[in-house]
Design an enzyme around this catalytic site. Sequence first.
Site, PDB file in Angstrom:
ATOM      1  N   GLY A  13      81.875  -5.421  13.843  1.00 20.64           N
ATOM      2  CA  GLY A  13      82.312  -5.838  15.183  1.00 20.64           C
ATOM      3  C   GLY A  13      81.773  -7.210  15.545  1.00 20.64           C
ATOM      4  N   ALA A  14      81.756  -8.106  14.548  1.00 19.40           N
ATOM      5  CA  ALA A  14      81.031  -9.383  14.739  1.00 19.40           C
ATOM      6  C   ALA A  14      81.935 -10.588  14.951  1.00 19.40           C
ATOM      7  CB  ALA A  14      80.101  -9.616  13.549  1.00 19.40           C
ATOM      8  N   ARG A  16      82.964 -11.451  17.683  1.00 15.76           N
ATOM      9  CA  ARG A  16      82.571 -12.055  18.973  1.00 15.76           C
ATOM     10  C   ARG A  16      81.327 -11.328  19.509  1.00 15.76           C
ATOM     11  NH1 ARG A  16      87.260  -8.771  21.659  1.00 15.76           N
ATOM     12  NH2 ARG A  16      86.021  -7.164  22.704  1.00 15.76           N
ATOM     13  N   ASP A  64      88.104  -1.057   9.957  1.00 16.28           N
ATOM     14  CA  ASP A  64      87.958  -0.118  11.067  1.00 16.28           C
ATOM     15  C   ASP A  64      86.797   0.802  10.696  1.00 16.28           C
ATOM     16  OD1 ASP A  64      88.005   1.917  12.899  1.00 16.28           O
ATOM     17  OD2 ASP A  64      90.146   2.366  12.667  1.00 16.28           O
ATOM     18  N   VAL A  65      85.669   0.630  11.370  1.00  6.72           N
ATOM     19  CA  VAL A  65      84.468   1.377  10.960  1.00  6.72           C
ATOM     20  C   VAL A  65      84.625   2.884  11.123  1.00  6.72           C
ATOM     21  CG1 VAL A  65      82.884  -0.544  11.406  1.00  6.72           C
ATOM     22  CG2 VAL A  65      83.319   1.133  13.225  1.00  6.72           C
ATOM     23  N   SER A 143      72.052   1.571  23.550  1.00  8.66           N
ATOM     24  CA  SER A 143      72.281   0.946  24.862  1.00  8.66           C
ATOM     25  C   SER A 143      71.364   1.602  25.888  1.00  8.66           C
ATOM     26  CB  SER A 143      73.741   1.177  25.292  1.00  8.66           C
ATOM     27  OG  SER A 143      73.916   0.853  26.658  1.00  8.66           O
ATOM     28  N   TYR A 155      80.190   7.323  26.328  1.00 11.01           N
ATOM     29  CA  TYR A 155      79.400   6.203  25.765  1.00 11.01           C
ATOM     30  C   TYR A 155      77.903   6.539  25.744  1.00 11.01           C
ATOM     31  CZ  TYR A 155      78.041   1.197  25.381  1.00 11.01           C
ATOM     32  OH  TYR A 155      77.504  -0.021  25.010  1.00 11.01           O
ATOM     33  N   ALA A 158      77.193   8.959  22.986  1.00 12.18           N
ATOM     34  CA  ALA A 158      77.242   8.282  21.679  1.00 12.18           C
ATOM     35  C   ALA A 158      75.994   7.429  21.470  1.00 12.18           C
ATOM     36  CB  ALA A 158      78.503   7.415  21.583  1.00 12.18           C
ATOM     37  N   LYS A 159      75.585   6.719  22.520  1.00 16.81           N
ATOM     38  CA  LYS A 159      74.452   5.796  22.353  1.00 16.81           C
ATOM     39  C   LYS A 159      73.119   6.545  22.229  1.00 16.81           C
ATOM     40  CE  LYS A 159      76.436   1.764  22.171  1.00 16.81           C
ATOM     41  NZ  LYS A 159      76.615   1.164  20.827  1.00 16.81           N
TER      42      LYS A 159
HETATM   43  P1  NAP Z   1      82.473  -6.801  22.421  1.00 11.99           P
HETATM   44  O1  NAP Z   1      82.322  -8.219  22.892  1.00 11.99           O
HETATM   45  O2  NAP Z   1      83.524  -5.958  23.029  1.00 11.99           O
HETATM   46  O3  NAP Z   1      82.630  -6.842  20.820  1.00 11.99           O
HETATM   47  C1  NAP Z   1      82.809  -5.651  20.096  1.00 11.99           C
HETATM   48  C2  NAP Z   1      83.535  -5.966  18.802  1.00 11.99           C
HETATM   49  O4  NAP Z   1      83.676  -4.732  18.068  1.00 11.99           O
HETATM   50  C3  NAP Z   1      84.936  -6.535  19.017  1.00 11.99           C
HETATM   51  O5  NAP Z   1      85.128  -7.656  18.194  1.00 11.99           O
HETATM   52  C4  NAP Z   1      85.830  -5.368  18.615  1.00 11.99           C
HETATM   53  O6  NAP Z   1      87.068  -5.762  18.059  1.00 11.99           O
HETATM   54  C5  NAP Z   1      84.986  -4.710  17.538  1.00 11.99           C
HETATM   55  N1  NAP Z   1      85.436  -3.338  17.270  1.00 11.99           N
HETATM   56  C6  NAP Z   1      85.870  -2.398  18.140  1.00 11.99           C
HETATM   57  N2  NAP Z   1      86.232  -1.281  17.494  1.00 11.99           N
HETATM   58  C7  NAP Z   1      86.027  -1.504  16.174  1.00 11.99           C
HETATM   59  C8  NAP Z   1      86.218  -0.731  15.001  1.00 11.99           C
HETATM   60  N3  NAP Z   1      86.705   0.520  15.055  1.00 11.99           N
HETATM   61  N4  NAP Z   1      85.895  -1.279  13.794  1.00 11.99           N
HETATM   62  C9  NAP Z   1      85.425  -2.537  13.723  1.00 11.99           C
HETATM   63  N5  NAP Z   1      85.212  -3.326  14.797  1.00 11.99           N
HETATM   64  C10 NAP Z   1      85.519  -2.820  16.018  1.00 11.99           C
HETATM   65  O7  NAP Z   1      81.108  -5.980  22.604  1.00 11.99           O
HETATM   66  P2  NAP Z   1      79.576  -6.453  22.752  1.00 11.99           P
HETATM   67  O8  NAP Z   1      79.260  -6.531  24.191  1.00 11.99           O
HETATM   68  O9  NAP Z   1      79.318  -7.606  21.859  1.00 11.99           O
HETATM   69  O10 NAP Z   1      78.848  -5.138  22.202  1.00 11.99           O
HETATM   70  C11 NAP Z   1      78.403  -5.016  20.846  1.00 11.99           C
HETATM   71  C12 NAP Z   1      77.621  -3.717  20.701  1.00 11.99           C
HETATM   72  O11 NAP Z   1      76.521  -3.712  21.628  1.00 11.99           O
HETATM   73  C13 NAP Z   1      78.432  -2.458  21.010  1.00 11.99           C
HETATM   74  O12 NAP Z   1      78.023  -1.414  20.167  1.00 11.99           O
HETATM   75  C14 NAP Z   1      78.058  -2.163  22.438  1.00 11.99           C
HETATM   76  O13 NAP Z   1      78.262  -0.803  22.762  1.00 11.99           O
HETATM   77  C15 NAP Z   1      76.594  -2.557  22.441  1.00 11.99           C
HETATM   78  N6  NAP Z   1      76.061  -2.874  23.771  1.00 11.99           N
HETATM   79  C16 NAP Z   1      76.565  -3.875  24.535  1.00 11.99           C
HETATM   80  C17 NAP Z   1      76.006  -4.144  25.793  1.00 11.99           C
HETATM   81  C18 NAP Z   1      76.518  -5.254  26.679  1.00 11.99           C
HETATM   82  O14 NAP Z   1      76.009  -5.344  27.832  1.00 11.99           O
HETATM   83  N7  NAP Z   1      77.433  -6.101  26.258  1.00 11.99           N
HETATM   84  C19 NAP Z   1      74.954  -3.372  26.269  1.00 11.99           C
HETATM   85  C20 NAP Z   1      74.470  -2.336  25.475  1.00 11.99           C
HETATM   86  C21 NAP Z   1      75.019  -2.099  24.226  1.00 11.99           C
HETATM   87  P3  NAP Z   1      88.418  -5.841  18.967  1.00 11.99           P
HETATM   88  O15 NAP Z   1      88.217  -6.980  19.866  1.00 11.99           O
HETATM   89  O16 NAP Z   1      89.491  -6.052  17.981  1.00 11.99           O
HETATM   90  O17 NAP Z   1      88.495  -4.533  19.704  1.00 11.99           O
END
Ligand code: NAP
Length: 255
Positions: A13-14, A16, A64-65, A143, A155, A158-159
Amino acid sequence: MGRYDGRIVVVTGAARGIGFGTATRFAEEGASVAILDLDESQAAEAAGRLPLTDGATAIGIGCDVSDAASAEAAVERVVSELGGIHVLVNNAGITRDNLLFKMTDDDWDLVMNVHLRGAFLMTRAAQKHFVAQKYGKILNLSSVSALGNRGQANYSAAKMGIQGFTRTLGIELGPFGVNANAIAPGFIATEMTDATAARLGIDIDDFRKMNAEANPVRRVGYPEDIAAAAAFLCSDEASYVTGQTLYVDGGAKLG
Ligand code: NAP
């Protein structure tokens, strides 16, 4: 010399957000990096933007993980194209927020499948290489929502599951030279939290300000904050740390 010279790092999921920020940090510290994301062209484009050091390479792989064949094929491609695998960061994630009485079966299954099943499938595929070479680092993204959050029954389950998974990996894989840890981020400014603001009908800057005021350090987090902790936990300096979850949240859940 970088801490990750000669290392091969996979971040899911990298394309972005936190994943890209983390991949960037590993690249800065010398690693070759595989960016996995749903869309291969976006993954490849992101890989092309990494600040690689001399001798390091990067690839983008569509994966797709939550799909076993896709996860296994991605790990095998990393091993054949980059020459091995040393670090796996299970970062891919989605949200499907709703109050429990409105949450659909699909909202539940999708979130479980990406976060929990995804981390399981990717880790199972990587561990055979880690165990064979008696070296590996696994980092899972949990999270603060693991501790409970309105509208996130799926969520948060899961977390918190990720934290239990991480502890068990620590127990099972420790004897084989493999460390497993988790990071539980607080509010990080990414498209994921921007989408939450949009869903709640709140302006993005107001939403960030609100969340900044809700923690002791009075700012939101950025992908770089998570990347810095990731670079420590996956390094050899942290080889006596395993099974742990580190909250990187500006102290949000302290009081
Ligand atoms: P994000 O900007 O939405 O990025 C997530 C990435 O994962 C996107 O590029 C998405 O692709 C990809 N993805 C989704 N489903 C996938 C799949 N089945 N296989 C492969 N890639 C997939 O999220 P983020 O904020 O960077 O979050 C990253 C991680 O940190 C997540 O696990 C999130 O739950 C955790 N987290 C985030 C926060 C926060 O405040 N942002 C806080 C706590 C934890 P698409 O764009 O194509 O869907």
